[in-house]
Design an enzyme around this catalytic site. Structure first.
Site, PDB file in Angstrom:
ATOM      1  N   GLU A 138       8.023  -4.922  -3.594  1.00  0.00           N
ATOM      2  CA  GLU A 138       8.165  -3.838  -2.599  1.00  0.00           C
ATOM      3  C   GLU A 138       7.304  -4.229  -1.415  1.00  0.00           C
ATOM      4  O   GLU A 138       6.069  -4.211  -1.515  1.00  0.00           O
ATOM      5  CB  GLU A 138       7.663  -2.513  -3.185  1.00  0.00           C
ATOM      6  CG  GLU A 138       8.487  -1.974  -4.322  1.00  0.00           C
ATOM      7  CD  GLU A 138       9.862  -1.504  -3.875  1.00  0.00           C
ATOM      8  OE1 GLU A 138      10.093  -1.296  -2.671  1.00  0.00           O
ATOM      9  OE2 GLU A 138      10.720  -1.367  -4.760  1.00  0.00           O
ATOM     10  N   LYS A 162      -3.684  -4.028 -11.261  1.00  0.00           N
ATOM     11  CA  LYS A 162      -4.733  -4.495 -10.349  1.00  0.00           C
ATOM     12  C   LYS A 162      -4.732  -3.644  -9.089  1.00  0.00           C
ATOM     13  O   LYS A 162      -3.780  -3.653  -8.316  1.00  0.00           O
ATOM     14  CB  LYS A 162      -4.522  -5.961  -9.969  1.00  0.00           C
ATOM     15  CG  LYS A 162      -5.609  -6.446  -9.020  1.00  0.00           C
ATOM     16  CD  LYS A 162      -5.301  -7.788  -8.449  1.00  0.00           C
ATOM     17  CE  LYS A 162      -5.790  -8.031  -7.049  1.00  0.00           C
ATOM     18  NZ  LYS A 162      -6.407  -6.985  -6.300  1.00  0.00           N
ATOM     19  N   GLU A 173       5.344  -6.197  11.651  1.00  0.00           N
ATOM     20  CA  GLU A 173       4.852  -4.979  11.015  1.00  0.00           C
ATOM     21  C   GLU A 173       3.374  -4.835  11.381  1.00  0.00           C
ATOM     22  O   GLU A 173       2.583  -5.740  11.126  1.00  0.00           O
ATOM     23  CB  GLU A 173       4.976  -5.060   9.491  1.00  0.00           C
ATOM     24  CG  GLU A 173       4.485  -3.783   8.853  1.00  0.00           C
ATOM     25  CD  GLU A 173       4.464  -3.812   7.332  1.00  0.00           C
ATOM     26  OE1 GLU A 173       4.097  -4.848   6.764  1.00  0.00           O
ATOM     27  OE2 GLU A 173       4.812  -2.794   6.726  1.00  0.00           O
ATOM     28  N   CYS A 231       4.425   1.893   4.390  1.00  0.00           N
ATOM     29  CA  CYS A 231       5.439   0.831   4.396  1.00  0.00           C
ATOM     30  C   CYS A 231       6.708   1.296   5.087  1.00  0.00           C
ATOM     31  O   CYS A 231       7.463   0.501   5.612  1.00  0.00           O
ATOM     32  CB  CYS A 231       5.740   0.402   2.975  1.00  0.00           C
ATOM     33  SG  CYS A 231       6.220   1.770   1.938  1.00  0.00           S
TER      34      CYS A 231
HETATM   35  N1  LIG Z   1       7.465  -1.312   0.045  1.00  0.00           N
HETATM   36  C1  LIG Z   1       6.450  -0.577  -0.359  1.00  0.00           C
HETATM   37  O1  LIG Z   1       6.597   0.268  -1.236  1.00  0.00           O
HETATM   38  C2  LIG Z   1       5.083  -0.746   0.256  1.00  0.00           C
HETATM   39  C3  LIG Z   1       4.691  -1.918   0.902  1.00  0.00           C
HETATM   40  N2  LIG Z   1       3.419  -2.058   1.398  1.00  0.00           N
HETATM   41  C4  LIG Z   1       3.053  -3.259   2.144  1.00  0.00           C
HETATM   42  O2  LIG Z   1       1.745  -3.728   1.809  1.00  0.00           O
HETATM   43  C5  LIG Z   1       1.134  -4.359   2.933  1.00  0.00           C
HETATM   44  C6  LIG Z   1      -0.245  -3.816   3.214  1.00  0.00           C
HETATM   45  O3  LIG Z   1      -1.058  -3.858   2.126  1.00  0.00           O
HETATM   46  P1  LIG Z   1      -2.138  -5.038   1.885  1.00  0.00           P
HETATM   47  O4  LIG Z   1      -3.168  -4.525   0.937  1.00  0.00           O
HETATM   48  O5  LIG Z   1      -2.575  -5.589   3.181  1.00  0.00           O
HETATM   49  O6  LIG Z   1      -1.206  -6.055   1.143  1.00  0.00           O
HETATM   50  P2  LIG Z   1      -1.566  -7.450   0.497  1.00  0.00           P
HETATM   51  O7  LIG Z   1      -0.256  -8.095   0.287  1.00  0.00           O
HETATM   52  O8  LIG Z   1      -2.604  -8.164   1.263  1.00  0.00           O
HETATM   53  O9  LIG Z   1      -2.261  -7.091  -0.915  1.00  0.00           O
HETATM   54  C7  LIG Z   1      -1.573  -6.425  -1.925  1.00  0.00           C
HETATM   55  C8  LIG Z   1      -2.199  -6.764  -3.267  1.00  0.00           C
HETATM   56  O10 LIG Z   1      -1.943  -8.114  -3.574  1.00  0.00           O
HETATM   57  C9  LIG Z   1      -3.153  -8.744  -4.028  1.00  0.00           C
HETATM   58  N3  LIG Z   1      -3.102 -10.168  -3.745  1.00  0.00           N
HETATM   59  C10 LIG Z   1      -3.449 -10.802  -2.602  1.00  0.00           C
HETATM   60  N4  LIG Z   1      -3.260 -12.143  -2.727  1.00  0.00           N
HETATM   61  C11 LIG Z   1      -2.773 -12.353  -3.983  1.00  0.00           C
HETATM   62  C12 LIG Z   1      -2.362 -13.507  -4.710  1.00  0.00           C
HETATM   63  N5  LIG Z   1      -2.415 -14.725  -4.175  1.00  0.00           N
HETATM   64  N6  LIG Z   1      -1.906 -13.345  -5.965  1.00  0.00           N
HETATM   65  C13 LIG Z   1      -1.836 -12.110  -6.519  1.00  0.00           C
HETATM   66  N7  LIG Z   1      -2.225 -10.989  -5.894  1.00  0.00           N
HETATM   67  C14 LIG Z   1      -2.676 -11.105  -4.631  1.00  0.00           C
HETATM   68  C15 LIG Z   1      -4.227  -7.988  -3.271  1.00  0.00           C
HETATM   69  O11 LIG Z   1      -5.484  -8.195  -3.894  1.00  0.00           O
HETATM   70  C16 LIG Z   1      -3.710  -6.574  -3.348  1.00  0.00           C
HETATM   71  O12 LIG Z   1      -4.030  -5.983  -4.601  1.00  0.00           O
HETATM   72  C17 LIG Z   1       2.064  -4.074   4.095  1.00  0.00           C
HETATM   73  O13 LIG Z   1       2.878  -5.182   4.392  1.00  0.00           O
HETATM   74  C18 LIG Z   1       2.911  -2.937   3.572  1.00  0.00           C
HETATM   75  O14 LIG Z   1       4.129  -2.763   4.211  1.00  0.00           O
HETATM   76  C19 LIG Z   1       2.539  -1.063   1.278  1.00  0.00           C
HETATM   77  C20 LIG Z   1       2.880   0.119   0.660  1.00  0.00           C
HETATM   78  C21 LIG Z   1       4.173   0.367   0.116  1.00  0.00           C
HETATM   79  C1  LIG Z   2       6.492   3.843  -0.633  1.00  0.00           C
HETATM   80  N1  LIG Z   2       6.789   5.092  -0.004  1.00  0.00           N
HETATM   81  C2  LIG Z   2       7.922   5.688  -0.396  1.00  0.00           C
HETATM   82  O1  LIG Z   2       8.467   5.500  -1.468  1.00  0.00           O
HETATM   83  C3  LIG Z   2       6.064   5.675   1.000  1.00  0.00           C
HETATM   84  C4  LIG Z   2       4.745   5.678   1.136  1.00  0.00           C
HETATM   85  C5  LIG Z   2       3.873   4.928   0.293  1.00  0.00           C
HETATM   86  C6  LIG Z   2       3.269   3.807   1.020  1.00  0.00           C
HETATM   87  O2  LIG Z   2       3.608   3.442   2.103  1.00  0.00           O
HETATM   88  O3  LIG Z   2       2.379   3.272   0.437  1.00  0.00           O
HETATM   89  C7  LIG Z   2       4.072   6.341   2.281  1.00  0.00           C
HETATM   90  O4  LIG Z   2       4.738   6.574   3.284  1.00  0.00           O
HETATM   91  O5  LIG Z   2       2.867   6.573   2.209  1.00  0.00           O
END
Ligand SMILES: NC(=O)C1=CN([C@@H]2O[C@H](COP(=O)(O)OP(=O)(O)OC[C@H]3O[C@@H](n4cnc5c(N)ncnc54)[C@H](O)[C@@H]3O)[C@@H](O)[C@H]2O)C=CC1
Ligand SMILES: CN(C=O)/C=C(\CC(=O)O)C(=O)O
Length: 491
Positions: A250, A175, A383, A284
């Protein structure tokens, strides 16, 4: 203006969507494409196709070597199409073309790495403690995988899930985020071209409350691989109470970058900029907390201020641009709220803290540095997922470590020093899944990645990732011709 129309990819075919929504170009604020809003019925079809394929003769007869070759072919196709995919990702998320081109070309290596690994992951033979038995442990694909990703670096965050999942022999429903799904829906064409059997990889997009919820709670899903925010992660874990799927998370971070007085300050300043202003801070692993030794604070902040103010903000499709817009207006509003509260409660603005004057239409926000000094300020705790650096000061190594670990997150960290012993001590004692010493934001398919604490559960990347997409089966074979002894005693 005619909007470009995208479709879901389910059971080997591109669907005519039953519901759509408009996707916004973050650099202009205007819609440019329509995206399918997958319904619960669409999710059901995708999961059923993945389940049917998993148990099909065609999938069973595909050897690990053959799956590996498909993955390598997919990696080659990603590299060959990196320019086109990058333009789409830049258009749909605002991430600068300089980075999307390079990052997507590197994503090819993730598929090649897991393609190579597919036929090298083995079960084992147990030197069993019973003379009449022979025991082997098979590693079998865990089942249908639901992969859920956020909008930033979607091709990258999908590759670390699809690569090991397909290498292990699982089938997948991926997704894409409802924010900026274009690159993943276009990537589906490459999956098709690579020759993956229909139903083995399904790619759709839609909203969290229906599509995401249905996917992660679906009774035919055995494995959930999620990247996103901590509050969504909690919803996902609640969803998996329905199917008891094995789940990895993650999540986000509030990563510290520690700069000691003995560091190479030029290099450290560049790394701090890379950590917080690259991708407009929407990473992230963003190094959003700078911990700087007091004796160099004034000089170091001065360097950073100059670098931040020299960043070329502009059209993300222009290769000269260094910082583009944020992906969504929601993201910018959140950042503005936290910055305003932090400044009202004692933070001092070093630079930025506003929308840049010359970009009235897109979701731009200036590179911002706040001299926080108080660890309780929201800009230090939350964050932000944006270009905001919060600065704290320390006098001793012990203080630096305490500040670094003063967060419920634990994803990444950076340490800048020329003292080898100090670097090793910090690397050992920082509570984070990644410690970069004298560098920042370096990644590789060969290296595991994941967080401590609120930053998540499980690891992606590296050899071990494939294990999380398998489960063991212990096969006991009795090799004695003698009759089974006393049947009333467990042996
Ligand atoms: N640790 C890592 O590798 C990474 C972590 N992130 C984290 O992602 C966040 C930012 O991205 P956002 O798109 O705002 O995240 P989000 O958590 O709002 O959405 C992520 C995904 O989850 C889906 N989703 C939302 N509610 C759901 C539910 N109830 N059930 C199932 N799926 C659902 C969304 O449609 C989307 O596809 C930040 O906190 C960031 O740090 C982002 C990139 C890498
Ligand atoms: C997740 N990451 C490293 O493994 C780093 C990223 C991906 C992301 O945040 O989505 C980055 O710095 O862009």
């Amino acid at each position: 203006m005619t909007l470009v129309a995208f479709s879901n990819f389910i059971d080997g075919a591109f669907d005519t969507p039953t519901a759509i929504f408009e996707s916004i170009d973050p650099s202009t604020g205007a819609p440019w494409a329509t995206m399918p809003a997958a319904t619960e019925a669409d999710v059901d079809r995708a999961v059923e196709a993945a389940h049917r394929t998993l148990h099909s003769a065609a999938w069973a007869s595909l050897t690990a070597t053959a799956r590996g070759k498909l993955l390598v072919r997919l990696g080659d196709l990603v590299v060959a199409n990196a320019g086109r995919l990058a333009e789409l990702e830049t258009r749909d998320t605002g991430k600068i073309i300089r980075e999307t081109r390079a990052q997507i070309a590197y994503v090819g290596d993730y598929y090649r790495y897991y393609g190579g690994l597919a036929d090298k992951y083995e079960g084992s033979h147990v030197p069993i403690d019973k003379a009449d038995m022979d025991v082997t442990i098979r590693r079998e694909p865990i089942g249908v995988v639901a992969a859920v990703v956020p909008w930033n670096s979607q091709l990258f965050l999908s590759a670390v899930k699809l690569g090991p999942a397909l290498a292990a022999g699982c089938t997948v429903v991926l997704k894409a985020s409802e924010d900026g799904p274009a690159p993943l829906l276009a990537f589906a064409e490459l999956v098709h071209e690579a020759g993956f059997p229909a139903g083995s990889v399904n790619i759709l997009t839609g909203f969290g409350h229906d599509c995401g919820r249905r996917l992660t709670s679906h009774p035919l899903v055995s494995r959930v691989a999620f990247t996103g925010g901590p509050s969504t992660a909690r919803a996902i874990v609640r969803n998996t109470a329905e199917n008891l799927a094995y789940t990895t998370l993650e999540l986000g971070g509030k990563s510290p970058v520690v700069v000691f007085a003995d560091a190479d300050l030029d290099s450290a300043a560049n790394a701090v900029v890379a950590g917080i202003f690259a991708a407009s801070g929407q990473s992230c692993v963003a190094g959003s907390r700078l911990l700087v030794e007091r004796s160099i604070k004034a000089e170091f902040l001065d360097r950073l201020k100059h670098k931040a103010e020299a960043i070329r903000i502009g059209d993300p499709q222009d290769p000269a641009t260094e910082m583009g817009p944020l992906a969504t207006p929601r993201q910018r509003e959140w950042i503005e709220t936290i910055v305003a509260t932090s400044l009202a409660n004692g933070g001092t603005l070093v630079t930025g803290g506003k929308r840049p004057d010359n970009h009235p239409h897109g979701f731009y926000y200036a590179p911002t540095i706040i001299d926080a000094e108080d660890s309780a300020l929201p800009c230090v705790r939350e964050e932000l997922f944006g270009p905001v650096l919060s600065v704290l000061t320390f006098d001793t190594e012990a203080e630096a470590l305490a500040l670094a670990n003063d967060t419920p997150f634990g994803l990444a960290s950076g340490v800048f020093t020329t003292n080898l012993a100090k670097a090793h001590r910090m690397a050992r004692d920082i509570h984070a899944g990644v410690v970069w010493v004298n560098t920042y934001r370096a990644v590789s398919p060969l290296v595991p990645f994941g967080g401590y604490g609120q930053s998540g559960l499980g690891r992606e990347g590296g050899l071990d990732a494939i294990r999380d997409y398998t489960r063991s089966k212990s096969v006991w074979i009795r090799i004695s011709d003698e009759p089974i002894p006393d049947p009333f005693v467990m042996r």
